[in-house]
Design an enzyme around this catalytic site. Structure first.
Site, short mmCIF file in Angstrom:
data_model
loop_
_atom_site.label_atom_id
_atom_site.label_comp_id
_atom_site.label_asym_id
_atom_site.label_seq_id
_atom_site.Cartn_x
_atom_site.Cartn_y
_atom_site.Cartn_z
N LYS A 91 0.81 -1.21 0.00
CA LYS A 91 0.00 0.00 0.00
C LYS A 91 0.85 1.27 0.00
CE LYS A 91 -4.32 -1.85 1.81
NZ LYS A 91 -3.95 -3.26 2.07
C1 LIG Z 1 -4.59 -4.39 1.40
C2 LIG Z 1 -3.84 -5.68 1.45
C3 LIG Z 1 -4.18 -6.77 0.61
C4 LIG Z 1 -5.35 -6.72 -0.33
O1 LIG Z 1 -5.11 -5.93 -1.45
P1 LIG Z 1 -6.34 -5.51 -2.39
O2 LIG Z 1 -5.74 -4.58 -3.39
O3 LIG Z 1 -7.34 -4.83 -1.49
O4 LIG Z 1 -6.88 -6.74 -3.00
C5 LIG Z 1 -3.39 -7.89 0.65
N1 LIG Z 1 -2.35 -7.99 1.51
C6 LIG Z 1 -2.01 -6.99 2.34
C7 LIG Z 1 -0.87 -7.18 3.28
C8 LIG Z 1 -2.74 -5.79 2.35
O5 LIG Z 1 -2.40 -4.81 3.18
#
Ligand SMILES: *Cc1c(COP(=O)(O)O)cnc(C)c1O
Length: 433
Positions: free
Chosen positions: A107
């Site tokens: 993220k």
């Molecule tokens: C947010 C997140 C996901 C999911 O990603 P999406 O784009 O919402 O499918 C998977 N793994 C981690 C560690 C995350 O923080």
């Protein structure tokens, strides 16, 4: 760059408008009007470019003249400051490590690019922009780190007191500068309600310029397209057929992969990996999308019962199930299977996966077996295992090394403003600080 709403293709806006609005007024999601193919010369010569150079090429193609080249290069230089290495895990299996950013999760790519583009579009505004975020833990950390010291923008993060992990709290409360944490004496829902009410408060909004750092903002999706190209670059001369495996919750990451594919990414297939929250794998199997309340699991960042980016996936496929299911395979796994996969990978390869990546590993193994595939699998590892240290250490019976960035945090002093669940007080604080 022109964008439309998935609910109404005639509702158009610029990138600047889409970034500040977050969501179209009709509650759809913004999608690019054009997803151009990249030149074959660029794809053939991928290996000659650095990651930021690749990011500039991809962003230029998507964004067009709305951000001039020199400005875009500056944005990317400030946003893409850490690598996305592909590591080998046996002959046909690779891991794309997306956790080398400040909050140790993928993220960071989205949050940093969003901060840089918002700051860019905000550069001539006379008034400071206030970003309000309610967080149950993870998003707040990435947003705080992403916007840290961004000119013209302050970030106010509301988190529920005692309900985030100690590490997450450090990530929210130790930065200072333009980042302020409000420790709310309530639940995550209380935090969210305070933020929502502020956005609906027209009198407040004549005094403050407010915006959100929502996860469905298009500026978080764009930088996620970059690292699929960066992964292909690292494998290009070794792999004939590349399958991307994406541990998914809200499906932003997978959607970005599909956009990269539309731009000509040399991949052959995608695999959607989920925990027990399996509405998309179920859709791919049966053609019916049935949202459900989320189920808590070990891979909790993927505990999503009604994935918001599914609307974007449908849009990319013109709502045709039979084509989507040819391109994407879906698999779901239990926590027990996830633990066993973490142990297996650790024993066979001395590699520590976090629970989210382990769900991806399981999906790759399931796909290989079902299709007797000889393709090269690239599993997206979405978080560093130390983010889930207690769980990982108890599952593996081994200690997890903490990266310096995290280790330094624990020595820093928490600074948070105590806030009751009281809108009037919250509002006063916003106006006076
Ligand atoms: C947010 C997140 C996901 C999911 O990603 P999406 O784009 O919402 O499918 C998977 N793994 C981690 C560690 C995350 O923080």
């Amino acid at each position: 760059m022109q964008l439309y709403s998935t609910n109404n293709p005639d509702l158009r806006c610029s990138l600047k408008e889409a970034i500040f609005q977050g969501l179209p007024a009709d509650n759809g999601l913004y999608m690019p009007v054009e997803i151009p193919e990249l030149p074959t010369a660029f794809i053939r010569n991928l290996s000659q470019f650095t990651f930021p150079e690749i990011a500039v090429q991809v962003a230029r193609a998507l964004i067009g003249p709305e951000i001039p080249k020199a400005d875009l290069e500056t944005i990317i230089r400030n946003a893409i400051t850490f690598p996305a290495p592909v590591v080998n895990l046996g002959e046909h299996t690779h891991i794309l490590e997306l956790f080398h950013g400040p909050s140790l999760a993928f993220k960071d790519f989205g949050a940093r690019f969003m901060a840089q583009t918002m700051s860019y579009f905000n550069r001539e505004a006379a008034q400071e922009l206030t970003i309000l975020v309610a967080t149950s833990g993870d998003t707040g950390g990435a947003v705080a780190a992403g916007f840290y010291q961004t000119p013209g923008i302050r970030v106010v993060i509301l988190y529920p007191s005692g309900k985030v992990s100690p590490l997450q709290e450090k990530q929210l409360t130790t930065l200072g500068h333009n980042i302020t944490a409000l420790e709310v004496a309530g639940t995550f829902d209380d935090c969210q309600a305070l933020v929502k009410r502020a956005f609906l408060d027209t009198e407040l909004r004549t005094r403050l310029r407010l915006s959100s750092a929502n996860s469905i903002n298009i500026s978080r999706l764009i930088p996620q397209v970059f690292y699929y190209w960066e992964a292909c670059k690292q494998l290009y001369h070794r792999a004939k057929e590349i399958v991307f495996v994406v541990p998914s919750g809200n499906f932003g990451n997978l959607t970005a992969g599909l956009i990269a594919w539309k731009m000509g990414l040399p991949a052959s297939h995608f695999v959607a990996a989920t925990n027990a929250n399996d509405v998309v794998p179920e859709y791919l199997k049966f053609g019916a999308f049935i949202a459900r309340p989320s189920i808590p699991t070990l891979s909790n960042a993927m505990d999503v019962g009604n994935p918001s980016n599914f609307a974007r996936m449908l849009d990319l496929y013109g709502s045709t199930w039979n084509i989507m299911k040819e391109h994407i395979s879906g698999y779901a796994f239990t926590d027990e299977q996830t633990r066993a996969a973490m142990q297996q990978v650790f024993q066979q390869h001395a590699y520590i996966m976090d629970p989210h990546g382990a769900v991806g590993y399981l999906a790759w193994k399931a796909y290989q077996q079902e299709k007797s595939s000889r393709a090269t699998g690239v599993i997206l590892e979405t978080a560093h295992p130390s983010k889930f240290r207690e769980a990982v250490e108890s599952i593996l019976g081994s200690t997890v090394e903490i990266p310096d960035t995290l280790a330094r945090l624990s020595a820093r002093k928490k600074e948070a403003v105590q806030m009751p669940v009281n809108y009037i007080q919250f509002r006063e604080w916003l106006i006076n600080h």
